[in-house]
Design a protein around this motif. Structure first.
Motif, PDB file in Angstrom:
ATOM      1  N   ALA A   1    -133.506 -18.193 -55.844  1.00 26.60           N
ATOM      2  CA  ALA A   1    -134.009 -19.528 -55.505  1.00 26.60           C
ATOM      3  C   ALA A   1    -134.731 -20.182 -56.669  1.00 26.60           C
ATOM      4  CB  ALA A   1    -134.944 -19.439 -54.303  1.00 26.60           C
ATOM      5  N   TYR A   2    -134.979 -19.426 -57.725  1.00 26.44           N
ATOM      6  CA  TYR A   2    -135.627 -19.973 -58.919  1.00 26.44           C
ATOM      7  C   TYR A   2    -134.655 -20.035 -60.091  1.00 26.44           C
ATOM      8  CZ  TYR A   2    -139.997 -19.375 -56.381  1.00 26.44           C
ATOM      9  OH  TYR A   2    -140.998 -19.469 -55.443  1.00 26.44           O
ATOM     10  N   GLY A   3    -133.369 -19.964 -59.787  1.00 23.52           N
ATOM     11  CA  GLY A   3    -132.369 -20.071 -60.843  1.00 23.52           C
ATOM     12  C   GLY A   3    -132.346 -18.867 -61.763  1.00 23.52           C
ATOM     13  N   LEU A   4    -132.521 -17.669 -61.192  1.00 23.57           N
ATOM     14  CA  LEU A   4    -132.568 -16.445 -61.992  1.00 23.57           C
ATOM     15  C   LEU A   4    -131.298 -16.277 -62.820  1.00 23.57           C
ATOM     16  CD1 LEU A   4    -134.202 -13.803 -62.531  1.00 23.57           C
ATOM     17  CD2 LEU A   4    -132.857 -12.759 -60.700  1.00 23.57           C
ATOM     18  N   SER A   5    -131.475 -16.041 -64.119  1.00 23.80           N
ATOM     19  CA  SER A   5    -130.347 -15.845 -65.034  1.00 23.80           C
ATOM     20  C   SER A   5    -130.144 -14.357 -65.302  1.00 23.80           C
ATOM     21  CB  SER A   5    -130.626 -16.559 -66.365  1.00 23.80           C
ATOM     22  OG  SER A   5    -131.698 -15.918 -67.041  1.00 23.80           O
ATOM     23  N   PRO A   6    -128.975 -13.970 -65.826  1.00 25.47           N
ATOM     24  CA  PRO A   6    -128.777 -12.566 -66.186  1.00 25.47           C
ATOM     25  C   PRO A   6    -129.839 -12.060 -67.154  1.00 25.47           C
ATOM     26  CG  PRO A   6    -126.669 -13.704 -66.171  1.00 25.47           C
ATOM     27  CD  PRO A   6    -127.727 -14.754 -65.971  1.00 25.47           C
ATOM     28  N   HIS A   7    -130.217 -12.911 -68.116  1.00 25.08           N
ATOM     29  CA  HIS A   7    -131.250 -12.494 -69.069  1.00 25.08           C
ATOM     30  C   HIS A   7    -132.581 -12.273 -68.345  1.00 25.08           C
ATOM     31  CE1 HIS A   7    -134.484 -13.183 -72.062  1.00 25.08           C
ATOM     32  NE2 HIS A   7    -133.680 -12.477 -72.849  1.00 25.08           N
ATOM     33  N   GLY A   8    -132.904 -13.187 -67.417  1.00 27.70           N
ATOM     34  CA  GLY A   8    -134.149 -13.048 -66.668  1.00 27.70           C
ATOM     35  C   GLY A   8    -134.169 -11.784 -65.832  1.00 27.70           C
ATOM     36  N   LEU A   9    -133.043 -11.483 -65.179  1.00 26.81           N
ATOM     37  CA  LEU A   9    -132.976 -10.272 -64.360  1.00 26.81           C
ATOM     38  C   LEU A   9    -133.063  -9.019 -65.227  1.00 26.81           C
ATOM     39  CD1 LEU A   9    -132.572  -9.069 -61.541  1.00 26.81           C
ATOM     40  CD2 LEU A   9    -130.101  -9.145 -61.931  1.00 26.81           C
ATOM     41  N   SER A  10    -132.407  -9.064 -66.384  1.00 34.52           N
ATOM     42  CA  SER A  10    -132.454  -7.895 -67.270  1.00 34.52           C
ATOM     43  C   SER A  10    -133.870  -7.625 -67.753  1.00 34.52           C
ATOM     44  CB  SER A  10    -131.505  -8.086 -68.460  1.00 34.52           C
ATOM     45  OG  SER A  10    -132.079  -8.919 -69.443  1.00 34.52           O
ATOM     46  N   THR A  11    -134.622  -8.701 -68.011  1.00 34.35           N
ATOM     47  CA  THR A  11    -136.008  -8.551 -68.465  1.00 34.35           C
ATOM     48  C   THR A  11    -136.874  -7.959 -67.354  1.00 34.35           C
ATOM     49  OG1 THR A  11    -135.795 -10.424 -69.978  1.00 34.35           O
ATOM     50  CG2 THR A  11    -138.020  -9.783 -69.351  1.00 34.35           C
ATOM     51  N   ARG A  12    -136.718  -8.476 -66.131  1.00 31.82           N
ATOM     52  CA  ARG A  12    -137.552  -8.015 -65.021  1.00 31.82           C
ATOM     53  C   ARG A  12    -137.269  -6.575 -64.630  1.00 31.82           C
ATOM     54  NH1 ARG A  12    -137.762 -13.135 -60.757  1.00 31.82           N
ATOM     55  NH2 ARG A  12    -137.963 -14.777 -62.321  1.00 31.82           N
ATOM     56  N   LEU A  13    -135.993  -6.171 -64.737  1.00 36.03           N
ATOM     57  CA  LEU A  13    -135.621  -4.819 -64.307  1.00 36.03           C
ATOM     58  C   LEU A  13    -135.464  -3.841 -65.465  1.00 36.03           C
ATOM     59  CD1 LEU A  13    -132.955  -5.693 -61.573  1.00 36.03           C
ATOM     60  CD2 LEU A  13    -135.364  -5.114 -61.246  1.00 36.03           C
ATOM     61  N   SER A  14    -135.612  -4.352 -66.708  1.00 37.49           N
ATOM     62  CA  SER A  14    -135.435  -3.509 -67.905  1.00 37.49           C
ATOM     63  C   SER A  14    -134.056  -2.852 -67.909  1.00 37.49           C
ATOM     64  CB  SER A  14    -136.545  -2.449 -67.981  1.00 37.49           C
ATOM     65  OG  SER A  14    -137.812  -3.051 -68.074  1.00 37.49           O
ATOM     66  N   ILE A  15    -133.031  -3.694 -67.683  1.00 36.85           N
ATOM     67  CA  ILE A  15    -131.653  -3.211 -67.707  1.00 36.85           C
ATOM     68  C   ILE A  15    -130.866  -4.077 -68.684  1.00 36.85           C
ATOM     69  CG2 ILE A  15    -131.729  -2.338 -65.343  1.00 36.85           C
ATOM     70  CD1 ILE A  15    -130.283  -4.886 -64.449  1.00 36.85           C
ATOM     71  N   PRO A  16    -129.709  -3.614 -69.162  1.00 36.49           N
ATOM     72  CA  PRO A  16    -128.904  -4.426 -70.085  1.00 36.49           C
ATOM     73  C   PRO A  16    -128.476  -5.745 -69.436  1.00 36.49           C
ATOM     74  CG  PRO A  16    -128.158  -2.147 -70.079  1.00 36.49           C
ATOM     75  CD  PRO A  16    -129.126  -2.271 -68.952  1.00 36.49           C
TER      76      PRO A  16
ATOM     77  N   ASP B   1    -123.508  -8.470 -64.009  1.00 41.18           N
ATOM     78  CA  ASP B   1    -122.606  -7.879 -63.018  1.00 41.18           C
ATOM     79  C   ASP B   1    -123.257  -7.874 -61.636  1.00 41.18           C
ATOM     80  OD1 ASP B   1    -120.215  -6.355 -62.213  1.00 41.18           O
ATOM     81  OD2 ASP B   1    -121.632  -4.715 -61.931  1.00 41.18           O
ATOM     82  N   ILE B   2    -124.549  -7.573 -61.581  1.00 39.22           N
ATOM     83  CA  ILE B   2    -125.269  -7.548 -60.296  1.00 39.22           C
ATOM     84  C   ILE B   2    -125.288  -8.936 -59.673  1.00 39.22           C
ATOM     85  CG2 ILE B   2    -127.586  -7.323 -59.280  1.00 39.22           C
ATOM     86  CD1 ILE B   2    -128.038  -4.972 -61.213  1.00 39.22           C
ATOM     87  N   ILE B   3    -125.583  -9.955 -60.496  1.00 46.10           N
ATOM     88  CA  ILE B   3    -125.633 -11.332 -59.981  1.00 46.10           C
ATOM     89  C   ILE B   3    -124.253 -11.775 -59.512  1.00 46.10           C
ATOM     90  CG2 ILE B   3    -126.001 -13.736 -60.660  1.00 46.10           C
ATOM     91  CD1 ILE B   3    -128.315 -12.816 -62.384  1.00 46.10           C
ATOM     92  N   GLU B   4    -123.224 -11.382 -60.251  1.00 48.37           N
ATOM     93  CA  GLU B   4    -121.863 -11.766 -59.859  1.00 48.37           C
ATOM     94  C   GLU B   4    -121.489 -11.123 -58.524  1.00 48.37           C
ATOM     95  OE1 GLU B   4    -118.684 -13.903 -59.722  1.00 48.37           O
ATOM     96  OE2 GLU B   4    -120.150 -14.099 -61.362  1.00 48.37           O
ATOM     97  N   ARG B   5    -121.874  -9.853 -58.339  1.00 53.99           N
ATOM     98  CA  ARG B   5    -121.598  -9.183 -57.061  1.00 53.99           C
ATOM     99  C   ARG B   5    -122.369  -9.850 -55.926  1.00 53.99           C
ATOM    100  NH1 ARG B   5    -123.142  -3.295 -57.981  1.00 53.99           N
ATOM    101  NH2 ARG B   5    -123.511  -3.743 -60.174  1.00 53.99           N
ATOM    102  N   TYR B   6    -123.582 -10.292 -56.213  1.00 53.98           N
ATOM    103  CA  TYR B   6    -124.395 -10.990 -55.213  1.00 53.98           C
ATOM    104  C   TYR B   6    -123.679 -12.265 -54.767  1.00 53.98           C
ATOM    105  CZ  TYR B   6    -128.307 -13.566 -53.164  1.00 53.98           C
ATOM    106  OH  TYR B   6    -129.114 -14.291 -52.313  1.00 53.98           O
ATOM    107  N   PHE B   7    -123.223 -13.037 -55.721  1.00 56.56           N
ATOM    108  CA  PHE B   7    -122.572 -14.302 -55.375  1.00 56.56           C
ATOM    109  C   PHE B   7    -121.214 -14.092 -54.688  1.00 56.56           C
ATOM    110  CE2 PHE B   7    -125.181 -16.536 -58.802  1.00 56.56           C
ATOM    111  CZ  PHE B   7    -126.009 -17.129 -57.855  1.00 56.56           C
TER     112      PHE B   7
END
Length: 899
Positions: free
Chosen positions: A736-751, A757-763
């Motif tokens: 809901a805040y326009g989370l980007s792959p880079h933003g998710l990678s930073t928050r979860l410390s993942i590549p 890939d996670i965001i694409e599966r979500y959508f």
């Protein structure tokens, strides 16, 4: 510091305006007005110029600009600055704004086609010296050192550093006149001026100390000791001489101005305020120097009727009768301090027919005639409490509180011009009455007494009524004139209903909450503070252990030394004073070393201690309660904010946050009741996006994060592990805040690829949400705004910004606002519903706080169960959604127990 070989010599101040512009552009993050006009460079330029005027107090001044500045030097070398790209797209439209800033500040602009600002300054400095002037050049460019001497000094306003011959010698080891030779030897990659291979700053200084200048060096090449340097100088002789020409300042341009014509002229205050208001530089309006020119009348100006000083009961009664007849009254209170305790010193009034008045009530000046507060209440009390007489002003909540302190009730709030302006443009940073008057009425309001502006001065009550009557009466009159057009504008964009049915009715509810406050047990806070002190000390010791030595953890310079010099960690970002140690940097560095993570833990704990544990006890009023102030006109989404203190930032999910909540307690015989919307933004996302998977999960009352994890990772909900649920929770709240792959990678410390890939599966599983995101942004681009379920709007001009960073931020805001804004509307509607129900059932329970999606009440023990059911029923029924509105309710002696 005056540059002078003679203390009495006049001083010419020359500003490297072109340098200012680019420094300002890069120093201030992207910024636009509510209409989408980029302004960061213009704002930075205005700040720097005003600082220069304030610090240096010049008697003669000029701004030097580039104009087609490469042309003349490219005749010497076509490659000069040839590789430089044009200015950024969002800077180009600001050049004209900057010239307008210079114009209203009454500063002359000097430029010469084909030449740079450097050459204009070099020419003026040469002329000024010949005419007995000393010169101070305001710049951060080291190239200007070549014109420094006993009569010419440099000043860098961003570093607050003055540079004269002695400073040059100490810093570089050469004389200022050798700077041209120095620059020619080391070259300048930015300007595409080649250096002599093998010669860096240190070698250049050594050569100039030995040979004096480039000509002397080339004439005595055989004396150069190092063969490689001697060979490089011989091979690149022509390039060196060409560079020597390129770096030199032109000092004999035919500028059509004399030095005496550059005498400083006063700022055109009226036009400066008008321009700064247009550009939404509201804070700068109040920072304009006081020694300015007399304001010029702005046409068409709105005339101000003379204010009547009301000192008798008969005069007051006549005003009351006229207001009742008109059905309207505009009021601006004179008070100082916090509204919930401030005494009413006086009141500015405006009637519908244009008459204005000031009623003095508590002035302490000997000989002043005024109305006794008791008589004022007797005459005006019934009128003020009559909802049929519409009341107007600016910040009617504060007016309501101040009147309440005098034993009066305000009803009929209708024309709060602050709220009306806010609804029209919630992204605007301020809605001050002076700004609205200047912008919409072309009227400059009389200044309020100094004490009300935070400056040293007499107490408000120590002013003669005559001194302040015009200031307060004119503000009431300004509100009267502003209200009709604001309402007309609101009707034009279908926002008037939101004002009438939500924001204005909320005023008395918020006033009541502020007046009541919440009880604080300072002994509990002291116990927590002692515990946290020990934790902080332990964290400091651990930090010292990880660093290998002791240092001041709160000192950025010392932390910089430890991180980047002692530990050799990479510099990821630089700030004004060197390598950055901000949170984002430390989070990334924590992946390489444990010290940055330990610093972040300490900072978080220390901030909570200073913000709440140390501060809250000092804010307890005489009644033993904390009285926060709620702001309706502060956030772009419609959310309420609070201050003095801000109770909305106490962490909910940390142990320390829960401990702090234990200090908020109920009075004896009472309990605190908490009613909190459960995952309201995700529920609204499901409703607005009409996503069938998300709707199904909420209808089944499933654990939404486990359901999302199951959808993303292709497992059944009972097989979801803790890490998978954590990932899903981050995605759910981030989407809901326009989370980007880079933003998710930073928050979860993942590549980043894994995050993508996670965001694409979500959508893939939540296709309705992908559709909502895309359609919302596209619709906003076409219409220029986004809106909530209840019609609240936010303008989105930045979606068309040339600067991609600004445009992407606007896209995220466009996605989030309909959801967060609707959540804001829901909690406000809930407050009205619950307040009305409490009143209807004649309960003694009072609403104390609104924190995000939670309402907190103080209820007598015997009313607790009734209030829990009432709150749940009212809050869950304020809107009909495609998913249930779930409300979690609890009660206890402390906020922590109730939550």
């Amino acid at each position: 510091m005056v540059p002078s070989s003679s203390a009495s010599a006049p001083v010419l101040t020359l500003i490297d305006a072109s340098g200012f512009i680019f420094r300002a552009y890069h120093a201030i993050p992207p910024l636009s007005t509510s209409k989408g006009v980029p302004t960061n460079a213009a704002l930075g330029f205005a700040r720097m110029v005003l600082k220069t005027l304030k610090d240096l107090k010049p008697t003669h001044i000029a701004l030097a600009f580039d104009k087609d500045s490469r042309a003349e030097r490219q005749k010497i070398d076509p490659n000069y600055k040839a590789h430089r790209e044009g200015p950024p797209e969002d800077l180009v439209p600001q050049f004209e704004l900057i010239r307008r800033v210079a114009d209203v500040l009454n500063l002359p602009i000097l430029e010469m086609p084909g030449w740079e600002a450097d050459d204009v300054i070099g020419t003026l400095a040469t002329r000024a010296k010949a005419e007995g002037f000393c010169v101070q050049v305001v710049t951060g460019d080291k190239d200007f050192i070549q014109i420094v001497d006993q009569d010419v000094r440099l000043f860098d306003p961003m570093k607050d550093v003055h540079t004269g011959p002695d400073e040059v010698k100490a810093r570089l080891g050469i004389e200022p006149k050798q700077m041209r030779d120095y620059l020619a030897l080391i070259g300048d990659a930015v300007d595409n001026i080649p250096k002599v291979p093998g010669i860096g700053p240190k070698t250049a200084v050594e050569l100039l100390q030995q040979f004096g200048d480039v000509n002397g060096l080339l004439a005595r090449l055989d004396e150069v000791k190092k063969p490689k340097i001697r060979e490089a100088l011989s091979t690149h002789r022509e390039g060196l001489l060409k560079a020597w020409q390129l770096v030199a300042f032109k000092t004999d341009l035919e500028l059509k101005v004399t030095i005496p014509e550059l005498a400083r002229r006063p700022i055109d205050t009226a036009r400066a305020k008008q321009l700064f208001t247009e550009l939404e530089f509201y804070r700068l309006v109040n920072e304009l120097p006081e020694d300015t020119a007399a304001p010029k009348p702005v046409e068409p100006a709105v005339p101000m009727a003379p204010a009547q000083l009301v000192t008798t009961e008969q005069e007051l009664q006549a005003l009351a009768d006229a207001a009742r007849k008109d059905g309207a009254l505009f009021l601006v209170p004179a008070y100082e301090g916090m509204p919930f305790t401030a005494p009413l010193v006086g009141l500015g009034l405006a009637l519908a027919d244009g008459r204005t008045a000031y009623v003095p009530l508590r002035h302490q000046v000997l000989g002043s005639t005024q109305v006794a507060p008791a008589r004022f209440s007797a005459v005006m009390g019934e009128l003020l409490a009559d909802p049929q007489v519409k009341k107007g002003g600016h910040d009617l909540k504060a007016l309501s509180l101040v009147l309440s302190n005098a034993g009066m009730t305000l009803k009929g709030a209708h024309d709060d011009v602050e709220l009306l302006s806010y609804l029209l443009n919630p992204s605007r940073r301020e809605h001050a009455l002076t700004d609205l008057s200047r912008e919409r009425l072309n009227t400059e309001l009389a200044a309020l007494p100094a004490v009300t502006e935070g400056k040293k001065g007499r107490a408000l009550a120590d002013h003669n009524p005559e001194e302040i009557s015009t200031a307060y009466a004119s503000r009431a009159d300004a509100a009267r004139k502003l209200a009709p057009k604001l309402w007309e504008d609101l009707e034009g964009v279908a926002l008037a209903k939101l004002a009438r049915e939500l924001e204005l009715p909320l005023l008395p509810v918020l006033a009541q909450m502020e007046r009541r406050g919440v009880k604080l047990d300072t002994a509990v806070l002291q116990t927590i503070s002692t515990k946290v002190d020990a934790e902080c000390e332990g964290k400091i010791q651990n930090i010292h252990k990880l660093a290998g030595r002791e240092f001041n953890v709160g000192s950025n310079p010392q932390l910089t030394q430890v991180l980047y010099t002692d530990l050799g960690l990479p510099v990821l970002k630089r700030g004004k004073t060197g390598p950055s140690t901000d949170q984002e940097v430390l989070e990334k560095l924590a992946e390489q070393h444990p010290l940055p993570g330990a610093i972040l833990e300490y900072r978080s704990l220390s901030k909570l201690k200073s913000t709440y544990l140390d501060t809250l006890p000092t804010l307890v009023a005489r009644d033993g309660r904390i009285h926060t102030t709620y702001h309706q006109a502060a956030t772009a989404t419609g959310r309420l904010s609070s201050s003095d203190p801000n109770l909305q930032n106490i962490p909910v999910r940390t142990e320390l946050g829960r401990e702090i909540r234990r200090a908020f307690v109920a009075e004896p015989g009472h309990q605190l009741v908490s009613a909190d919307y459960s995952q309201v933004e995700l529920r609204l996302l499901a409703h607005i996006a009409e996503d069938p998977v998300l709707i199904d999960a909420f209808e089944r009352d499933e654990d939404i994060h486990s359901r999302t994890a199951a959808e993303i990772f292709g497992v059944t909900p009972d097989k979801v592990d803790r890490d998978q649920r954590r990932v899903a929770k981050t995605v759910n709240f981030g989407i809901a805040y326009g989370l980007s792959p880079h933003g998710l990678s930073t928050r979860l410390s993942i590549p980043v690829e894994e995050a993508r890939d996670i965001i694409e599966r979500y959508f893939t599983r939540y296709a309705g949400i992908r559709r909502y995101l895309e359609e919302t942004v596209e619709r906003a681009r076409k219409t220029g705004y986004v809106e909530t379920m209840f019609g609240r709007r936010r303008l989105m001009a930045d979606l068309h910004a040339k600067n991609r960073q600004i445009a992407q931020a606007a896209e995220r805001a466009a996605i989030n606002m309909p959801i967060q804004g609707t959540a804001a509307d829901l909690i406000k509607k809930a407050m009205l519903e619950v307040d009305e129900a409490l009143t209807r059932q004649k309960l003694r329970t009072v609403m104390l706080l609104q924190v995000h999606d939670e309402l907190l009440f103080e209820a007598p023990d015997e009313e607790v169960e009734t209030v829990k059911e009432l709150a749940r029923r009212c809050m869950s029924s304020v809107a009909t959604l495609k998913v249930p509105l779930k409300v979690d309710v609890g009660a206890g002696k402390t906020w922590a127990d109730a939550h």
